[in-house]
Design a protein around this motif. Sequence first.
Motif, PDB file in Angstrom:
ATOM      1  N   GLY A  85      -7.351   4.829  -0.663  1.00 15.58           N
ATOM      2  CA  GLY A  85      -7.750   5.681  -1.769  1.00 15.58           C
ATOM      3  C   GLY A  85      -7.105   7.054  -1.748  1.00 15.58           C
ATOM      4  N   LEU A  86      -6.566   7.448  -0.614  1.00 15.93           N
ATOM      5  CA  LEU A  86      -5.929   8.757  -0.484  1.00 15.93           C
ATOM      6  C   LEU A  86      -4.418   8.705  -0.703  1.00 15.93           C
ATOM      7  CD1 LEU A  86      -7.808  10.052   2.691  1.00 15.93           C
ATOM      8  CD2 LEU A  86      -8.179  10.772   0.328  1.00 15.93           C
ATOM      9  N   ALA A  87      -3.877   7.534  -0.998  1.00 15.65           N
ATOM     10  CA  ALA A  87      -2.424   7.377  -1.091  1.00 15.65           C
ATOM     11  C   ALA A  87      -1.803   8.297  -2.135  1.00 15.65           C
ATOM     12  CB  ALA A  87      -2.067   5.922  -1.391  1.00 15.65           C
ATOM     13  N   ASP A 115      -8.550  -5.920   7.295  1.00 19.31           N
ATOM     14  CA  ASP A 115      -7.242  -6.240   6.724  1.00 19.31           C
ATOM     15  C   ASP A 115      -6.459  -4.936   6.553  1.00 19.31           C
ATOM     16  OD1 ASP A 115      -5.040  -7.149   5.360  1.00 19.31           O
ATOM     17  OD2 ASP A 115      -6.164  -8.222   3.814  1.00 19.31           O
ATOM     18  N   VAL A 116      -5.348  -4.810   7.278  1.00 21.89           N
ATOM     19  CA  VAL A 116      -4.553  -3.580   7.206  1.00 21.89           C
ATOM     20  C   VAL A 116      -3.410  -3.688   6.198  1.00 21.89           C
ATOM     21  CG1 VAL A 116      -5.121  -2.904   9.572  1.00 21.89           C
ATOM     22  CG2 VAL A 116      -3.067  -4.280   9.138  1.00 21.89           C
ATOM     23  N   THR A 117      -3.228  -4.851   5.603  1.00 21.65           N
ATOM     24  CA  THR A 117      -2.143  -5.032   4.636  1.00 21.65           C
ATOM     25  C   THR A 117      -2.213  -4.049   3.473  1.00 21.65           C
ATOM     26  OG1 THR A 117      -2.327  -7.386   5.177  1.00 21.65           O
ATOM     27  CG2 THR A 117      -0.834  -6.791   3.398  1.00 21.65           C
ATOM     28  N   PRO A 118      -3.419  -3.721   2.941  1.00 23.81           N
ATOM     29  CA  PRO A 118      -3.467  -2.755   1.838  1.00 23.81           C
ATOM     30  C   PRO A 118      -2.811  -1.417   2.163  1.00 23.81           C
ATOM     31  CG  PRO A 118      -5.552  -3.922   1.980  1.00 23.81           C
ATOM     32  CD  PRO A 118      -4.749  -4.325   3.186  1.00 23.81           C
ATOM     33  N   LEU A 119      -2.740  -1.045   3.429  1.00 19.98           N
ATOM     34  CA  LEU A 119      -2.060   0.196   3.800  1.00 19.98           C
ATOM     35  C   LEU A 119      -0.570   0.114   3.484  1.00 19.98           C
ATOM     36  CD1 LEU A 119      -3.777   0.871   7.245  1.00 19.98           C
ATOM     37  CD2 LEU A 119      -4.095   2.200   5.145  1.00 19.98           C
ATOM     38  N   LEU A 120       0.021  -1.045   3.760  1.00 19.82           N
ATOM     39  CA  LEU A 120       1.448  -1.224   3.485  1.00 19.82           C
ATOM     40  C   LEU A 120       1.716  -1.229   1.986  1.00 19.82           C
ATOM     41  CD1 LEU A 120       2.258  -3.946   6.155  1.00 19.82           C
ATOM     42  CD2 LEU A 120       2.747  -1.497   6.274  1.00 19.82           C
ATOM     43  N   VAL A 121       0.781  -1.777   1.236  1.00 21.31           N
ATOM     44  CA  VAL A 121       0.937  -1.805  -0.219  1.00 21.31           C
ATOM     45  C   VAL A 121       0.778  -0.400  -0.801  1.00 21.31           C
ATOM     46  CG1 VAL A 121      -0.006  -2.740  -2.366  1.00 21.31           C
ATOM     47  CG2 VAL A 121       0.158  -4.195  -0.332  1.00 21.31           C
ATOM     48  N   ALA A 122      -0.217   0.335  -0.308  1.00 19.58           N
ATOM     49  CA  ALA A 122      -0.522   1.664  -0.858  1.00 19.58           C
ATOM     50  C   ALA A 122       0.506   2.720  -0.465  1.00 19.58           C
ATOM     51  CB  ALA A 122      -1.911   2.102  -0.399  1.00 19.58           C
ATOM     52  N   TYR A 123       1.167   2.502   0.678  1.00 27.09           N
ATOM     53  CA  TYR A 123       2.132   3.483   1.175  1.00 27.09           C
ATOM     54  C   TYR A 123       3.509   2.825   1.313  1.00 27.09           C
ATOM     55  CZ  TYR A 123      -1.930   6.391   2.279  1.00 27.09           C
ATOM     56  OH  TYR A 123      -3.079   7.153   2.201  1.00 27.09           O
ATOM     57  N   THR A 140      -1.782  -9.887   5.969  1.00 21.51           N
ATOM     58  CA  THR A 140      -1.327 -10.832   4.956  1.00 21.51           C
ATOM     59  C   THR A 140       0.186 -10.703   4.826  1.00 21.51           C
ATOM     60  OG1 THR A 140      -3.401 -10.599   3.747  1.00 21.51           O
ATOM     61  CG2 THR A 140      -1.546 -11.557   2.551  1.00 21.51           C
ATOM     62  N   PRO A 141       0.924 -11.805   4.843  1.00 18.08           N
ATOM     63  CA  PRO A 141       2.381 -11.710   4.721  1.00 18.08           C
ATOM     64  C   PRO A 141       2.787 -10.894   3.496  1.00 18.08           C
ATOM     65  CG  PRO A 141       1.758 -13.936   5.313  1.00 18.08           C
ATOM     66  CD  PRO A 141       0.484 -13.205   5.015  1.00 18.08           C
ATOM     67  N   THR A 142       3.677  -9.944   3.699  1.00 20.82           N
ATOM     68  CA  THR A 142       4.075  -9.048   2.618  1.00 20.82           C
ATOM     69  C   THR A 142       5.499  -8.587   2.851  1.00 20.82           C
ATOM     70  OG1 THR A 142       3.378  -7.088   1.365  1.00 20.82           O
ATOM     71  CG2 THR A 142       3.268  -6.938   3.759  1.00 20.82           C
ATOM     72  N   ARG A 143       6.064  -7.940   1.853  1.00 21.11           N
ATOM     73  CA  ARG A 143       7.376  -7.314   1.985  1.00 21.11           C
ATOM     74  C   ARG A 143       7.188  -5.806   1.953  1.00 21.11           C
ATOM     75  NH1 ARG A 143      12.925  -7.709   1.362  1.00 21.11           N
ATOM     76  NH2 ARG A 143      13.918  -5.952   0.281  1.00 21.11           N
ATOM     77  N   HIS A 144       7.865  -5.123   2.868  1.00 23.24           N
ATOM     78  CA  HIS A 144       7.822  -3.662   2.901  1.00 23.24           C
ATOM     79  C   HIS A 144       9.232  -3.192   3.240  1.00 23.24           C
ATOM     80  CE1 HIS A 144       6.710   0.450   3.909  1.00 23.24           C
ATOM     81  NE2 HIS A 144       5.505   0.228   3.414  1.00 23.24           N
TER      82      HIS A 144
END
Length: 307
Positions: A85-87, A115-123, A140-144
């Motif tokens: 929420g602070l992103a 789940d720490v994946t939302p951090l990668l999405v938000a930042y 969760t598998p993701t691309r960063h």
Amino acid sequence: MTINTHLTEFAGRPVIVFDPAAELPADPSTVAWRLTADYDSSTGDFAALVEQFLAKVEPASVRTLIIGQWGSAYEEEAPVELLVGLAGRLTGLRELFLGEMTFEESEISWIKQTDVTPLLVAYPELETLRVRGSDGLVVTPTRHRALRELAFESGGLPATVVRAVAECDLPALTHLELWLGTDEYLGDATVDDLAPILAGTRLPALTYLGLRDAEIADPVAAALAGAPVVARLHTLDLSLGILSDVGAAALLAGQPLTHLRRLDLHHHYVGPELAARLVEELPGVEIDLSDAKEADRDGDRYVDVAE
């Protein structure tokens, strides 16, 4: 071993524990800010501390952030939702450590993650993510495209997390560190789970691979002996685990390792003869064979960090 000291430096920056009453450094972007609450406080108290921090320190100037206790971290999960929420305010954040606690605050295997994946999405510009603790941890598998360093410190890393990391697409990642641990503390990953990482297909920039604190250190070493990813590494880190003569012999019998700058095996169960062969047959490689151990009277070996 337990983790009994806090970091004094992170991401090349000195750590400063935020104190609302203390004077700010001249340039807040040059330090690693550590936010930590009391063990008997709540996540609400921690959220209030974060707001105090952002009221005093310009949010966009925060480059490096360390999250310590968010309250009773062995009962309440990590404040990922709060950070997400602070992103929009922490636009300069590039390095994040989630769960930097000593054993007195929470044993590593008691830290409640999520789940720490939302951090990668938000930042999307985040370059370093380090997470301590694996209870409840989900990836969760993701691309960063920007992440350069990813580390999961645990007394036991679940196979689900290892497989998910292996399925991530991380083209800029140069440093991957997994503390595999022991199955007594959720560490049920196998060499098969590591196979995509060892192939290196999704990690074209990787130069440091740490498969640390591993109860399966010998099978891991055997798999690394022929793993394609090894040829592009400058550092191979198998420290903190229970590597024995079996694993050391597998490394020596496998593909050449003389291109490495560093081979870190500290906290190991390799005998003097194999240890001497490693040094002799890998000239020019910095090899850390410190903290040699011996199996107990029952033949048992122990990883360095478990509970």
